[in-house]
Design an enzyme around this catalytic site. Structure first.
Site: not given
Ligand SMILES: C[S@@+](CC[C@H](N)C(=O)[O-])C[C@H]1O[C@@H](n2cnc3c(N)ncnc32)[C@H](O)[C@@H]1O
Length: 557
Positions: A305, A352, A395, A397
């Site tokens: 976010c 999400e 949790r 969401r």
């Molecule tokens: C909230 S987590 C999502 C986790 C996922 N839904 C799971 O079940 O594990 C957001 C993920 O986005 C990745 N992320 C953030 N910026 C990114 C980017 N520019 N490119 C690829 N991944 C990115 C982070 O490393 C993180 O693992």
């Protein structure tokens, strides 16, 4: 008919009640049936032969004398007559009305023998296939496909043995995209999607010096010996963005989906992802061209976010240009979702985020997100749901589902699922024996208690969360690795302890077979960032009902 314990005497040409036969006559008839009742074997044998499969019949050197054996691939096939081998035995046994004891004993001993034969052969390394006679007669094609698949599997090379050639070590995971191309290619080479990744995959093999290596058999079918292999006959395709460790993928794979593209930039998350799914995610989504993303039915993303800056918008305004919501998302990770949706037009998506996305930046963030998605021509449904209905964790969401209006006309019959009453308690997810390293040191425990006391005096609610074994935990966060303070397990006569990584996996509803190949610190971050997997599956179930139901759409094939 057999079920009425009558028997067709070929020599006489009529049906005769088994009960009227003497023991000797019955024995002879049973022998005759065993050796002559080969109609189903004939049907299958002819069809296998016509398909080019060469086999040996009733080889008595092989345990259980299988009806067909394909030695080259170590496949043993049995054609089991429905009556004598007890098809649907629980119900069919009720239909036997005469000589009940005799038949029950006879058929039950056949069932037992079949089990022993299959188990013994499997132990000896055979692939055992058993067909019911009725299936051979009614679904011959399905039976043949099963044999084809077994042959394919036998011919295939294991993913784990290919991996050894690929230099698939963690230090490579934050390098280039070579491994992502290669593993995406391998998972898709049997379908048209594979072509997108082929050139770069071969380039990577050239770099490794493997492309010309005749010993190296990557062109063979691959047997995915990972905990969550791709489905063999997928019902739909999806992509997994901001994939983390694949909570969304696990849920949608369970629903019959095939993941055709994934992106995650953290090298430790990539490591966990690869160990479980046999695929290395692509990296930074902002650098990924939509052209390398295959067509798909559903886009999935648990995106970070971020506030939307108004800089770009004011500049446009000062130039007298109209701006849309899409422009406002420029420079954020949400923009990458928008541009992919815009170009690829999946039938649906599921996003999400944290619960307070709606109130973030005084409601502006959510307004822009909703506006941008609607501007793209998707109808939107959103709801805050709590994981406690599936796991012992509070949790909440927000989930945002969208459906392409060009397909569903905004009339899709989608609703978020009714959730079961919460019934899971913390005690159920705890390990029996836990390493003492998870117990808080005196220093840390004293610090946490003093910190909580100080804040309480000031009227703040901050503090650690000692769990009630009969209750549920607070929300596990990505910072759990720091001190574990949000979820502490009381221990008799000792300081409380942190959850173990396996307990964190359970708290998010991950199956026991999920592999955790990283350090505890990384594992805590990964599970804290992830999703309550069964909740995503429940939502996904509703979403896929829409996209797989043709009545719901005008051009949904
Ligand atoms: C909230 S987590 C999502 C986790 C996922 N839904 C799971 O079940 O594990 C957001 C993920 O986005 C990745 N992320 C953030 N910026 C990114 C980017 N520019 N490119 C690829 N991944 C990115 C982070 O490393 C993180 O693992």
């Amino acid at each position: 008919f057999f079920l009425k314990t009558q028997i067709f005497l070929k020599s006489k040409g009529y049906f005769c009640d088994m009960d009227v036969l003497t023991k000797e006559q019955r024995r002879k008839n049973m022998q005759a049936i065993k050796s002559k009742n080969t109609e189903i074997e004939l049907i299958l044998g002819k069809a296998l032969w016509a398909r080019g499969h060469r086999y040996r019949k009733n080889n008595d050197k092989i345990f259980g004398k299988p009806d067909f054996t394909i030695r080259k691939f170590k496949i043993a096939i049995f054609c089991d007559g429905d009556f004598f081998h007890g098809k649907d035995w629980v119900t069919s046994k009720e239909r036997i009305k005469s000589n009940v004891d005799f038949w029950h004993k006879k058929i039950e001993s056949n069932i037992e023998r079949d089990k022993v034969v299959s188990a013994t052969l499997r132990k000896e390394g055979w692939t055992v296939i058993r067909f019911w006679g009725s299936d051979i007669k009614k679904n011959l094609n399905d039976c043949l496909m099963k044999v084809d698949r077994a042959i394919m599997e036998a011919k295939s090379v294991k993913y784990s043995s290919l991996k050894r050639h690929f230099n698939l070590d963690p230090r490579k995971l934050d390098g280039g995209e070579g491994l992502a191309y290669l593993t995406h290619y391998l998972q898709n080479k049997e379908n048209t999607t594979g072509a997108i990744f082929e050139e770069e995959a071969e380039q990577y093999l050239l770099e490794l010096g493997l492309a010309e290596d005749s010993e190296f058999q990557y062109e063979l079918p691959i047997k995915y010996d990972v905990p969550f292999p791709p489905p063999l006959q997928p019902k739909f395709k999806f992509i997994d963005l901001f994939a983390g460790i694949g909570g969304f993928r696990l849920a949608f794979q369970n629903l019959g989906g095939k993941c055709v593209f994934t992106s995650e930039w953290n090298k430790f998350s990539k490591k966990t992802y690869e160990a479980n799914f046999g695929e290395v995610p692509f990296g930074d989504i902002t650098k990924i061209d939509e052209d390398i993303i295959p067509d798909h039915d559903v886009l999935l993303a648990g995106f970070p976010c971020q506030p939307f800056s108004i800089a770009g918008v004011s500049k446009k305004k000062s130039l007298g240009k109209e701006h849309g919501f899409k422009d406002e998302t420029q420079g954020t990770l949400f923009f990458d979702i928008v541009r992919i949706l815009d170009k690829k037009r999946p039938k649906a998506f599921l996003l999400e985020n944290v619960k307070n996305l709606v109130s973030h930046d005084k409601g502006k963030t959510f307004k822009v997100i909703k506006g941008a998605l609607e501007e793209l021509g998707y109808s939107i449904h959103y709801k805050v749901l709590d994981g406690k209905h599936f796991v012992p964790q509070h949790r909440e969401r927000i989930f945002i589902a969208g459906f392409d209006k060009a397909i569903y006309n905004g009339e899709e019959e989608f609703g978020f699922p009714e959730l079961p009453d919460p019934s899971c308690i913390v005690e159920e997810i705890l390990e029996q024996r836990v390493d003492p390293k998870y117990t808080l040191s005196d220093k840390l425990w004293n610090y946490l208690q003093n910190y909580a006391k100080k804040h309480k005096e000031k009227g703040n609610g901050f503090g650690f969360g000692l769990v009630d074994f009969e209750g549920i935990t607070r929300t596990i966060s990505a910072r759990y690795y720091k001190d574990g303070s949000e979820i502490l397990i009381p221990q008799e006569g000792k300081n409380p302890r942190k959850l173990t990584p396996r307990e964190c996996a359970r708290l998010q509803g991950y199956p026991e077979s999920f592999v955790i190949p990283v350090s505890d610190t990384q594992a805590y971050r990964q599970f804290g960032n992830s999703v309550v997997m069964p909740l995503v599956r429940a939502i996904g179930n509703k979403l896929t009902e829409v996209i797989l139901n043709e009545r719901n759409s005008t051009k949904c094939n």
